[in-house]
Design a protein around this motif. Structure first.
Motif, PDB file in Angstrom:
ATOM      1  N   PRO A 100       0.804  -1.226   0.000  1.00 49.97           N
ATOM      2  CA  PRO A 100       0.000   0.000   0.000  1.00 49.97           C
ATOM      3  C   PRO A 100       0.839   1.279   0.000  1.00 49.97           C
ATOM      4  CG  PRO A 100      -0.926  -1.592   1.532  1.00 49.97           C
ATOM      5  CD  PRO A 100       0.406  -2.143   1.100  1.00 49.97           C
ATOM      6  N   LYS A 101       2.134   1.177   0.268  1.00 50.35           N
ATOM      7  CA  LYS A 101       2.996   2.353   0.163  1.00 50.35           C
ATOM      8  C   LYS A 101       3.482   2.556  -1.272  1.00 50.35           C
ATOM      9  CE  LYS A 101       4.721   2.659   4.903  1.00 50.35           C
ATOM     10  NZ  LYS A 101       5.930   2.701   5.774  1.00 50.35           N
ATOM     11  N   ASP A 102       3.457   1.486  -2.057  1.00 50.06           N
ATOM     12  CA  ASP A 102       3.834   1.606  -3.473  1.00 50.06           C
ATOM     13  C   ASP A 102       2.670   2.183  -4.284  1.00 50.06           C
ATOM     14  OD1 ASP A 102       6.349   0.381  -3.001  1.00 50.06           O
ATOM     15  OD2 ASP A 102       5.415  -1.601  -3.128  1.00 50.06           O
ATOM     16  N   PHE A 103       1.486   1.585  -4.112  1.00 45.71           N
ATOM     17  CA  PHE A 103       0.265   2.102  -4.754  1.00 45.71           C
ATOM     18  C   PHE A 103      -0.632   2.588  -3.618  1.00 45.71           C
ATOM     19  CE2 PHE A 103      -3.621   2.539  -6.974  1.00 45.71           C
ATOM     20  CZ  PHE A 103      -3.347   2.567  -8.345  1.00 45.71           C
ATOM     21  N   MET A 104      -0.621   3.883  -3.391  1.00 47.53           N
ATOM     22  CA  MET A 104      -1.316   4.479  -2.249  1.00 47.53           C
ATOM     23  C   MET A 104      -2.756   4.817  -2.615  1.00 47.53           C
ATOM     24  SD  MET A 104       1.730   7.131  -1.124  1.00 47.53           S
ATOM     25  CE  MET A 104       0.713   7.913   0.149  1.00 47.53           C
ATOM     26  N   ILE A 105      -3.701   4.317  -1.854  1.00 47.97           N
ATOM     27  CA  ILE A 105      -5.103   4.707  -1.993  1.00 47.97           C
ATOM     28  C   ILE A 105      -5.444   5.518  -0.748  1.00 47.97           C
ATOM     29  CG2 ILE A 105      -7.484   3.900  -2.199  1.00 47.97           C
ATOM     30  CD1 ILE A 105      -6.363   1.350  -3.507  1.00 47.97           C
ATOM     31  N   THR A 106      -5.656   6.807  -0.931  1.00 46.83           N
ATOM     32  CA  THR A 106      -5.715   7.722   0.214  1.00 46.83           C
ATOM     33  C   THR A 106      -7.052   7.722   0.943  1.00 46.83           C
ATOM     34  OG1 THR A 106      -6.529   9.604  -1.085  1.00 46.83           O
ATOM     35  CG2 THR A 106      -4.130   9.268  -0.992  1.00 46.83           C
ATOM     36  N   GLY A 107      -8.139   7.361   0.241  1.00 44.18           N
ATOM     37  CA  GLY A 107      -9.456   7.687   0.777  1.00 44.18           C
ATOM     38  C   GLY A 107      -9.732   9.166   0.557  1.00 44.18           C
ATOM     39  N   TYR A 108     -10.812   9.663   1.144  1.00 47.24           N
ATOM     40  CA  TYR A 108     -11.212  11.057   0.942  1.00 47.24           C
ATOM     41  C   TYR A 108     -10.099  12.010   1.361  1.00 47.24           C
ATOM     42  CZ  TYR A 108     -13.423  15.553   1.828  1.00 47.24           C
ATOM     43  OH  TYR A 108     -13.713  16.889   1.852  1.00 47.24           O
ATOM     44  N   VAL A 109      -9.817  12.997   0.507  1.00 49.91           N
ATOM     45  CA  VAL A 109      -8.819  14.025   0.806  1.00 49.91           C
ATOM     46  C   VAL A 109      -9.514  15.384   0.802  1.00 49.91           C
ATOM     47  CG1 VAL A 109      -6.683  15.142   0.063  1.00 49.91           C
ATOM     48  CG2 VAL A 109      -6.986  12.677  -0.286  1.00 49.91           C
ATOM     49  N   PRO A 110      -9.464  16.133   1.909  1.00 47.12           N
ATOM     50  CA  PRO A 110     -10.055  17.481   1.923  1.00 47.12           C
ATOM     51  C   PRO A 110      -9.430  18.361   0.848  1.00 47.12           C
ATOM     52  CG  PRO A 110      -9.490  16.779   4.153  1.00 47.12           C
ATOM     53  CD  PRO A 110      -8.885  15.773   3.214  1.00 47.12           C
ATOM     54  N   GLU A 111     -10.219  19.253   0.309  1.00 49.35           N
ATOM     55  CA  GLU A 111      -9.774  20.133  -0.783  1.00 49.35           C
ATOM     56  C   GLU A 111      -8.467  20.847  -0.439  1.00 49.35           C
ATOM     57  OE1 GLU A 111     -10.500  21.769  -4.652  1.00 49.35           O
ATOM     58  OE2 GLU A 111     -11.800  20.393  -3.559  1.00 49.35           O
ATOM     59  N   ASP A 112      -8.351  21.337   0.795  1.00 44.98           N
ATOM     60  CA  ASP A 112      -7.169  22.105   1.177  1.00 44.98           C
ATOM     61  C   ASP A 112      -5.896  21.252   1.199  1.00 44.98           C
ATOM     62  OD1 ASP A 112      -8.774  24.309   1.448  1.00 44.98           O
ATOM     63  OD2 ASP A 112      -8.873  24.240   3.638  1.00 44.98           O
ATOM     64  N   ASP A 113      -6.046  19.927   1.308  1.00 46.15           N
ATOM     65  CA  ASP A 113      -4.873  19.051   1.375  1.00 46.15           C
ATOM     66  C   ASP A 113      -4.442  18.528   0.011  1.00 46.15           C
ATOM     67  OD1 ASP A 113      -4.925  19.388   4.107  1.00 46.15           O
ATOM     68  OD2 ASP A 113      -5.967  17.499   4.507  1.00 46.15           O
ATOM     69  N   LEU A 114      -5.279  18.732  -1.007  1.00 43.46           N
ATOM     70  CA  LEU A 114      -4.957  18.178  -2.327  1.00 43.46           C
ATOM     71  C   LEU A 114      -3.669  18.761  -2.904  1.00 43.46           C
ATOM     72  CD1 LEU A 114      -8.430  17.958  -4.114  1.00 43.46           C
ATOM     73  CD2 LEU A 114      -6.889  16.054  -3.582  1.00 43.46           C
ATOM     74  N   LEU A 115      -3.374  20.008  -2.562  1.00 41.60           N
ATOM     75  CA  LEU A 115      -2.195  20.663  -3.124  1.00 41.60           C
ATOM     76  C   LEU A 115      -0.915  19.900  -2.780  1.00 41.60           C
ATOM     77  CD1 LEU A 115      -1.228  23.075  -4.774  1.00 41.60           C
ATOM     78  CD2 LEU A 115      -0.951  24.338  -2.639  1.00 41.60           C
ATOM     79  N   THR A 116      -0.874  19.282  -1.605  1.00 40.97           N
ATOM     80  CA  THR A 116       0.301  18.498  -1.225  1.00 40.97           C
ATOM     81  C   THR A 116       0.494  17.329  -2.184  1.00 40.97           C
ATOM     82  OG1 THR A 116      -0.044  19.069   1.102  1.00 40.97           O
ATOM     83  CG2 THR A 116       1.414  17.211   0.642  1.00 40.97           C
TER      84      THR A 116
END
Length: 223
Positions: A100-116
């Protein structure tokens, strides 16, 4: 009314402030020298995640120091079907010798965090299957605003797909058929409408559009 104009499905703004890749990777726990590929959006079969996993496994044979990020979680109205698809994808990742560190599935990401996540990626991939969403792509609009390279599947032409019942749009249970703001289309047989007006399939088959009592309906033909 307007007689001549251009309709833009999704407007987007240009991102002017990015983190450096090194900083973004450090925040996300990704080795800074890795090649980073990214996709995003609601997690589901029509986004071709399973196929992306296969392709990334091949990519890693040439570039073993690489990471794939899929930024997105399940769509609430279709989550009960999406959970199985996500579990199957996780199993495929492990079966192909990845973690899961090679192919990361993040789940929901808040809009403000997408930039990272945007800042960490070298290239973005959007893999819409041929029977994909009947809507404009909000994901591609957001990614265009980053100015980074995007690789995406070619568009399909719905009139051709629907003509004469040939090569029709085929969906499985839980697939999203239409995203809309307000009720421009209504659910017919084999479909349901979510609280956000999304119409999704509750049976498998071919998508049909009909008119009844002045309303445009979307239904599934199981024949």
């Amino acid at each position: 009314g307007l007689t001549n104009g251009v309709h833009i499905n999704h407007g987007t703004s240009t991102y002017k402030t990015f983190l450096t890749k090194d900083v973004a990777c450090s925040v996300l726990g990704i080795p800074k020298d890795n090649k980073v590929l990214m996709s995003m959006g609601y997690f589901g079969g029509l986004k071709g995640v399973s196929e992306l996993i296969d392709l990334f496994a091949e990519f890693r044979k040439k570039y073993p120091n690489s990471t794939f990020i899929y930024a997105g979680g399940l769509h609430p109205p279709t989550a009960k079907w999406g959970k199985k698809y996500m579990a199957d994808c996780m199993k495929k990742i492990m079966n192909l010798g990845m973690t899961p560190k090679d192919f990361m599935i993040t789940g929901y990401v808040p809009e403000d965090d997408l930039l990272t996540y945007y800042s960490a990626a070298d290239v973005y991939l959007l893999n819409y299957l041929s029977s994909g969403y009947i809507s404009a792509s909000g994901c591609s609009a957001k990614l265009i605003g980053t100015g980074r390279p995007i690789v995406t599947t070619g568009g399909t032409y719905r009139n051709e797909e629907l003509a004469g019942g040939k090569n029709c749009i085929k969906v499985e249970v839980g697939n999203i058929i239409i995203r809309q703001k307000g009720s421009h289309f209504y659910p017919g047989a084999g479909t349901k409408k979510g609280n956000d007006y999304t119409i999704y399939a509750i049976s498998s088959g071919k998508v049909e559009f009909i008119k009844r009592s002045g309303k445009k309906l979307v239904q599934i033909n199981n024949g």
